[in-house]
Every structure is written in structure tokens, then in C-alpha cells.
Design an enzyme around this catalytic site. Structure first.
Site, PDB file in Angstrom:
ATOM      1  N   SER A 178     -13.153  14.428 -29.982  1.00 21.37           N
ATOM      2  CA  SER A 178     -14.531  14.373 -29.468  1.00 21.37           C
ATOM      3  C   SER A 178     -15.409  13.446 -30.295  1.00 21.37           C
ATOM      4  O   SER A 178     -15.210  13.305 -31.495  1.00 21.37           O
ATOM      5  CB  SER A 178     -15.124  15.788 -29.507  1.00 21.37           C
ATOM      6  OG  SER A 178     -16.518  15.767 -29.320  1.00 21.37           O
ATOM      7  N   ALA A 179     -16.418  12.862 -29.632  1.00 19.29           N
ATOM      8  CA  ALA A 179     -17.386  12.009 -30.332  1.00 19.29           C
ATOM      9  C   ALA A 179     -18.457  12.836 -31.033  1.00 19.29           C
ATOM     10  O   ALA A 179     -19.206  12.323 -31.859  1.00 19.29           O
ATOM     11  CB  ALA A 179     -18.056  11.077 -29.333  1.00 19.29           C
ATOM     12  N   SER A 180     -18.518  14.130 -30.711  1.00 13.83           N
ATOM     13  CA  SER A 180     -19.621  14.951 -31.221  1.00 13.83           C
ATOM     14  C   SER A 180     -19.463  15.315 -32.691  1.00 13.83           C
ATOM     15  O   SER A 180     -18.374  15.613 -33.163  1.00 13.83           O
ATOM     16  CB  SER A 180     -19.717  16.245 -30.407  1.00 13.83           C
ATOM     17  OG  SER A 180     -20.691  17.087 -30.983  1.00 13.83           O
ATOM     18  N   LYS A 195     -15.318   5.867 -29.013  1.00 14.83           N
ATOM     19  CA  LYS A 195     -14.640   5.543 -27.764  1.00 14.83           C
ATOM     20  C   LYS A 195     -15.421   4.406 -27.082  1.00 14.83           C
ATOM     21  O   LYS A 195     -16.643   4.426 -27.153  1.00 14.83           O
ATOM     22  CB  LYS A 195     -14.616   6.778 -26.837  1.00 14.83           C
ATOM     23  CG  LYS A 195     -13.912   7.988 -27.446  1.00 14.83           C
ATOM     24  CD  LYS A 195     -14.196   9.247 -26.626  1.00 14.83           C
ATOM     25  CE  LYS A 195     -13.621  10.486 -27.301  1.00 14.83           C
ATOM     26  NZ  LYS A 195     -13.911  11.754 -26.601  1.00 14.83           N
ATOM     27  N   ASN A 197     -21.127  17.862 -33.661  1.00 16.60           N
ATOM     28  CA  ASN A 197     -21.460  19.296 -33.592  1.00 16.60           C
ATOM     29  C   ASN A 197     -20.305  20.115 -33.030  1.00 16.60           C
ATOM     30  O   ASN A 197     -20.511  21.262 -32.603  1.00 16.60           O
ATOM     31  CB  ASN A 197     -22.689  19.495 -32.693  1.00 16.60           C
ATOM     32  CG  ASN A 197     -23.943  18.885 -33.298  1.00 16.60           C
ATOM     33  OD1 ASN A 197     -24.342  19.251 -34.397  1.00 16.60           O
ATOM     34  ND2 ASN A 197     -24.550  17.933 -32.600  1.00 16.60           N
ATOM     35  N   THR A 255     -22.063  20.788 -22.091  1.00 13.92           N
ATOM     36  CA  THR A 255     -23.194  20.634 -23.006  1.00 13.92           C
ATOM     37  C   THR A 255     -24.134  19.514 -22.554  1.00 13.92           C
ATOM     38  O   THR A 255     -25.180  19.315 -23.164  1.00 13.92           O
ATOM     39  CB  THR A 255     -22.680  20.310 -24.422  1.00 13.92           C
ATOM     40  OG1 THR A 255     -21.612  19.391 -24.271  1.00 13.92           O
ATOM     41  CG2 THR A 255     -22.203  21.542 -25.143  1.00 13.92           C
ATOM     42  N   ASP A 270     -11.064  16.208 -24.966  1.00 18.76           N
ATOM     43  CA  ASP A 270     -12.456  15.897 -25.235  1.00 18.76           C
ATOM     44  C   ASP A 270     -13.196  17.241 -25.120  1.00 18.76           C
ATOM     45  O   ASP A 270     -12.660  18.184 -24.517  1.00 18.76           O
ATOM     46  CB  ASP A 270     -12.962  14.890 -24.187  1.00 18.76           C
ATOM     47  CG  ASP A 270     -14.445  14.643 -24.300  1.00 18.76           C
ATOM     48  OD1 ASP A 270     -14.919  14.374 -25.416  1.00 18.76           O
ATOM     49  OD2 ASP A 270     -15.147  14.733 -23.265  1.00 18.76           O
ATOM     50  N   LEU A 271     -14.377  17.335 -25.699  1.00 20.27           N
ATOM     51  CA  LEU A 271     -15.082  18.626 -25.679  1.00 20.27           C
ATOM     52  C   LEU A 271     -16.172  18.676 -24.598  1.00 20.27           C
ATOM     53  O   LEU A 271     -16.041  19.397 -23.598  1.00 20.27           O
ATOM     54  CB  LEU A 271     -15.703  18.876 -27.066  1.00 20.27           C
ATOM     55  CG  LEU A 271     -16.526  20.152 -27.225  1.00 20.27           C
ATOM     56  CD1 LEU A 271     -15.677  21.397 -27.022  1.00 20.27           C
ATOM     57  CD2 LEU A 271     -17.169  20.187 -28.622  1.00 20.27           C
ATOM     58  N   ASP A 272     -17.229  17.868 -24.797  1.00 19.47           N
ATOM     59  CA  ASP A 272     -18.385  17.905 -23.892  1.00 19.47           C
ATOM     60  C   ASP A 272     -17.986  17.414 -22.503  1.00 19.47           C
ATOM     61  O   ASP A 272     -17.514  16.290 -22.355  1.00 19.47           O
ATOM     62  CB  ASP A 272     -19.507  17.006 -24.446  1.00 19.47           C
ATOM     63  CG  ASP A 272     -19.999  17.467 -25.811  1.00 19.47           C
ATOM     64  OD1 ASP A 272     -20.281  18.657 -25.972  1.00 19.47           O
ATOM     65  OD2 ASP A 272     -20.090  16.616 -26.725  1.00 19.47           O
ATOM     66  N   ARG A 304     -24.067   9.477 -30.951  1.00 20.89           N
ATOM     67  CA  ARG A 304     -25.495   9.780 -31.052  1.00 20.89           C
ATOM     68  C   ARG A 304     -26.355   8.535 -31.257  1.00 20.89           C
ATOM     69  O   ARG A 304     -27.349   8.329 -30.561  1.00 20.89           O
ATOM     70  CB  ARG A 304     -25.727  10.767 -32.206  1.00 20.89           C
ATOM     71  CG  ARG A 304     -27.078  11.438 -32.147  1.00 20.89           C
ATOM     72  CD  ARG A 304     -27.253  12.410 -33.310  1.00 20.89           C
ATOM     73  NE  ARG A 304     -26.157  13.354 -33.402  1.00 20.89           N
ATOM     74  CZ  ARG A 304     -25.871  14.081 -34.479  1.00 20.89           C
ATOM     75  NH1 ARG A 304     -26.604  13.972 -35.568  1.00 20.89           N
ATOM     76  NH2 ARG A 304     -24.846  14.912 -34.492  1.00 20.89           N
ATOM     77  N   LYS A 335     -22.484   9.797 -21.432  1.00 30.69           N
ATOM     78  CA  LYS A 335     -21.257  10.586 -21.606  1.00 30.69           C
ATOM     79  C   LYS A 335     -20.279   9.856 -22.533  1.00 30.69           C
ATOM     80  O   LYS A 335     -19.942   8.698 -22.277  1.00 30.69           O
ATOM     81  CB  LYS A 335     -20.570  10.778 -20.252  1.00 30.69           C
ATOM     82  CG  LYS A 335     -21.043  11.973 -19.481  1.00 30.69           C
ATOM     83  CD  LYS A 335     -20.152  12.150 -18.267  1.00 30.69           C
ATOM     84  CE  LYS A 335     -20.609  13.279 -17.403  1.00 30.69           C
ATOM     85  NZ  LYS A 335     -19.839  13.316 -16.146  1.00 30.69           N
ATOM     86  N   GLY A 336     -19.841  10.538 -23.544  1.00 31.75           N
ATOM     87  CA  GLY A 336     -18.845   9.956 -24.447  1.00 31.75           C
ATOM     88  C   GLY A 336     -19.422   8.980 -25.459  1.00 31.75           C
ATOM     89  O   GLY A 336     -18.723   8.515 -26.352  1.00 31.75           O
ATOM     90  N   GLU A 383     -10.197  13.862 -20.359  1.00 32.36           N
ATOM     91  CA  GLU A 383     -11.460  13.146 -20.590  1.00 32.36           C
ATOM     92  C   GLU A 383     -12.353  13.094 -19.362  1.00 32.36           C
ATOM     93  O   GLU A 383     -11.877  12.881 -18.264  1.00 32.36           O
ATOM     94  CB  GLU A 383     -11.146  11.691 -20.973  1.00 32.36           C
ATOM     95  CG  GLU A 383     -11.313  11.353 -22.415  1.00 32.36           C
ATOM     96  CD  GLU A 383     -12.733  11.470 -22.960  1.00 32.36           C
ATOM     97  OE1 GLU A 383     -13.680  11.570 -22.173  1.00 32.36           O
ATOM     98  OE2 GLU A 383     -12.884  11.480 -24.183  1.00 32.36           O
ATOM     99  N   ASP A 384     -13.666  13.255 -19.576  1.00 29.51           N
ATOM    100  CA  ASP A 384     -14.607  13.125 -18.458  1.00 29.51           C
ATOM    101  C   ASP A 384     -15.403  11.827 -18.514  1.00 29.51           C
ATOM    102  O   ASP A 384     -16.157  11.539 -17.589  1.00 29.51           O
ATOM    103  CB  ASP A 384     -15.592  14.305 -18.421  1.00 29.51           C
ATOM    104  CG  ASP A 384     -16.578  14.248 -19.572  1.00 29.51           C
ATOM    105  OD1 ASP A 384     -16.155  13.965 -20.714  1.00 29.51           O
ATOM    106  OD2 ASP A 384     -17.779  14.477 -19.339  1.00 29.51           O
TER     107      ASP A 384
HETATM  108  C1  BG6 Z   1     -20.127  13.257 -26.716  1.00 28.93           C
HETATM  109  C2  BG6 Z   1     -21.141  13.409 -25.612  1.00 28.93           C
HETATM  110  O1  BG6 Z   1     -19.111  14.206 -26.571  1.00 28.93           O
HETATM  111  O2  BG6 Z   1     -20.753  13.452 -27.990  1.00 28.93           O
HETATM  112  C3  BG6 Z   1     -22.309  12.447 -25.836  1.00 28.93           C
HETATM  113  O3  BG6 Z   1     -20.529  13.133 -24.357  1.00 28.93           O
HETATM  114  C4  BG6 Z   1     -22.905  12.679 -27.224  1.00 28.93           C
HETATM  115  O4  BG6 Z   1     -23.286  12.623 -24.835  1.00 28.93           O
HETATM  116  C5  BG6 Z   1     -21.815  12.533 -28.287  1.00 28.93           C
HETATM  117  O5  BG6 Z   1     -23.943  11.728 -27.490  1.00 28.93           O
HETATM  118  C6  BG6 Z   1     -22.324  12.793 -29.704  1.00 28.93           C
HETATM  119  O6  BG6 Z   1     -22.720  14.133 -29.812  1.00 28.93           O
HETATM  120  P1  BG6 Z   1     -23.473  14.755 -31.074  1.00 28.93           P
HETATM  121  O7  BG6 Z   1     -23.319  16.234 -30.870  1.00 28.93           O
HETATM  122  O8  BG6 Z   1     -22.771  14.277 -32.306  1.00 28.93           O
HETATM  123  O9  BG6 Z   1     -24.889  14.271 -31.031  1.00 28.93           O
HETATM  124 MG    MG Z   2     -17.004  14.224 -22.618  1.00 27.05          MG
END
Ligand code: BG6
Ligand code: MG
Length: 227
Positions: free
Chosen positions: A118-120, A149, A122, A21, A13-15, A53, A49-50, A173-174
């Protein structure tokens, strides 16, 4: 050890695992909540967390007792993201969490495949700013999945791209939702944080400086966690 690490693959996982972040997500969500006339706490940020958006936005609007239609929600999410992207665009290699770099280097030296799960949306910008991109054999993030997730999709896709069997993958994973996703994928999981926040993870460490390849080999030879 080499025959145990042979098929091992690691999915990060990233964040909150490789980089911190959460502080930027907090600042950007707080700015949004304040602009709508209510406050947003650190405790609430923890619950995001996780969480992807749009689900995060829905939870925040719910906490503020505010209803918005689909188009307004999209607009608010983009506004928050523009503030968040401005912050992460200034990230540096100093913001990599303790132990991340050393573990990634060790895994590479052992020839162990590495993926991001990762869910992000970005993730590429964050990896680029923090100098971690080159470690990854596969990247699966919020742009590549349709479910979030605790659905296992993100980790199953990562394993597939690495050509690894699910039982040979170790997920870091956190977030509780992430631990649940890894277990649902039939993978080993290392929780990052406090054990009481990550039920289901057999092994929980404070950060990646607390784990070695030898310990990962031992974990991989154990039975998979059951959900
Ligand atoms: C997860 C974070 O990794 O990514 C969440 O833990 C965040 O807090 C999610 O909402 C989505 O991130 P992003 O960068 O796509 O807005
Ligand atoms: Mg995380």
C-alpha cells in the site's frame, strides 16, 4: 489445485481493495481545499487513488491554482493527515469491504502467503481498527518505500519479504497506477473496480466476493500480463 497454489502468494493494496477509506480521504482533502478557498470534487478524489500523500497535495493545490513552498506544503499535508487520522481512528470491523474477510480466511486455510502493498503511511492503524492485521505475513506500505506506484518497488519488496518469486504473486489493486506497478513487477493482477478504468488488468472484478482460490489458481497458470 494444490500444486498450483503451492508457491502462490497474494499481495493486497489496502485502500479501495480491503477497506473503503476513500470517503475519509475525500472529507479530509475537501476540508483542506475549502480552508484554502476552493472546492474539491468526488471526481478529483477519484484521480487520487493510489497516489501518495504529497503528490495528492500537489495535484489539489494545482487544481486550486495555489502555490506553496516546501515548508507550507509539509504543514498542509500534516494538517490533512491529522483530520484523516481522527476519522480512521474510529473505523470498525464493519468497514471491511465485501468478500475481503472470506478471501483472506481461505488463503490462510490454504497456507498461501499474504502481504500488504500500500501507498498509505497509515496502514497499520487501518488494519488494526478493522481487525485485519493478523492475516499478513508481510506489510509494505508508504513508510517502507521511496518511490510510489506505478513504480513496482512496493510489490517487489512485498514479494521479497514473503520469499516469493514475482511470477507467483497475484496483486489485488483498485488504482490504475497500482495495476501498472504490478505489471511492471512481472506479477499477475486482479483489478478491483470497472474494466474501463483499469486497462492492462486481464481480470477485473467488482469486489473480492467475486473471486475464488480456484480462479486465482487458473490466473496464476496463465502468462503474466505485459505492460
Ligand atoms: C493510497 C490511497 O492507498 O494511499 C491514496 O489510495 C492516498 O488516496 C495514499 O493518498 C496515501 O495515504 P496516506 O494514508 O499515507 O495519506
Ligand atoms: Mg487503492
Amino acid at each position: 489445485m494444490s500444486n498450483i497454489t503451492e508457491h502462490m502468494a497474494c499481495i493486497f493494496d489496502l485502500d479501495g481493495v480491503l477497506v473503503d477509506t476513500a470517503v475519509y480521504h475525500y472529507q479530509a482533502w475537501k476540508q483542506l481545499a475549502n480552508s484554502l478557498g476552493f472546492d474539491f470534487t468526488h471526481a478529483q478524489n477519484e484521480q487520487l487513488k493510489g497516489v501518495n500523500r504529497m503528490r495528492s497535495l500537489d495535484m489539489i493545490l494545482n487544481w486550486g491554482g495555489i502555490e506553496k513552498n516546501e515548508a507550507e506544503r509539509e504543514e498542509l499535508a500534516s494538517l490533512k493527515n491529522s483530520w484523516y487520522v481522527a476519522m480512521i481512528s474510529k473505523m470498525t470491523t464493519d468497514e471491511v469491504l465485501p468478500g475481503s474477510l472470506e478471501l483472506l480466511q481461505d488463503l490462510k486455510a490454504w497456507g498461501i502467503k499474504i502481504a500488504l502493498g500500500s501507498a498509505s503511511k497509515n496502514s497499520s492503524l487501518i488494519l488494526e481498527r478493522t481487525g485485519l492485521t493478523h492475516f499478513f505475513d508481510a506489510i509494505v506500505d508508504g513508510n517502507a518505500v521511496t518511490t510510489s506506484k506505478p513504480d513496482p518497488e512496493v510489490f517487489l519488496k512485498a514479494a521479497e519479504l514473503l520469499g516469493a518469486a514475482n511470477k507467483d504473486c497475484i496483486v489485488f489493486e483498485d488504482a490504475l497506477a497500482g495495476v501498472q506497478a504490478a505489471i511492471a513487477a512481472g506479477m499477475h493482477v486482479v483489478g478491483i473496480g470497472e474494466p474501463e478504468n483499469l486497462p492492462g488488468a486481464k481480470l477485473v472484478i467488482k469486489d473480492l466476493s467475486e473471486i475464488t482460490i480456484a480462479e486465482l489458481s487458473a490466473l496464476k497458470s496463465q502468462e503474466i500480463e505485459k505492460g
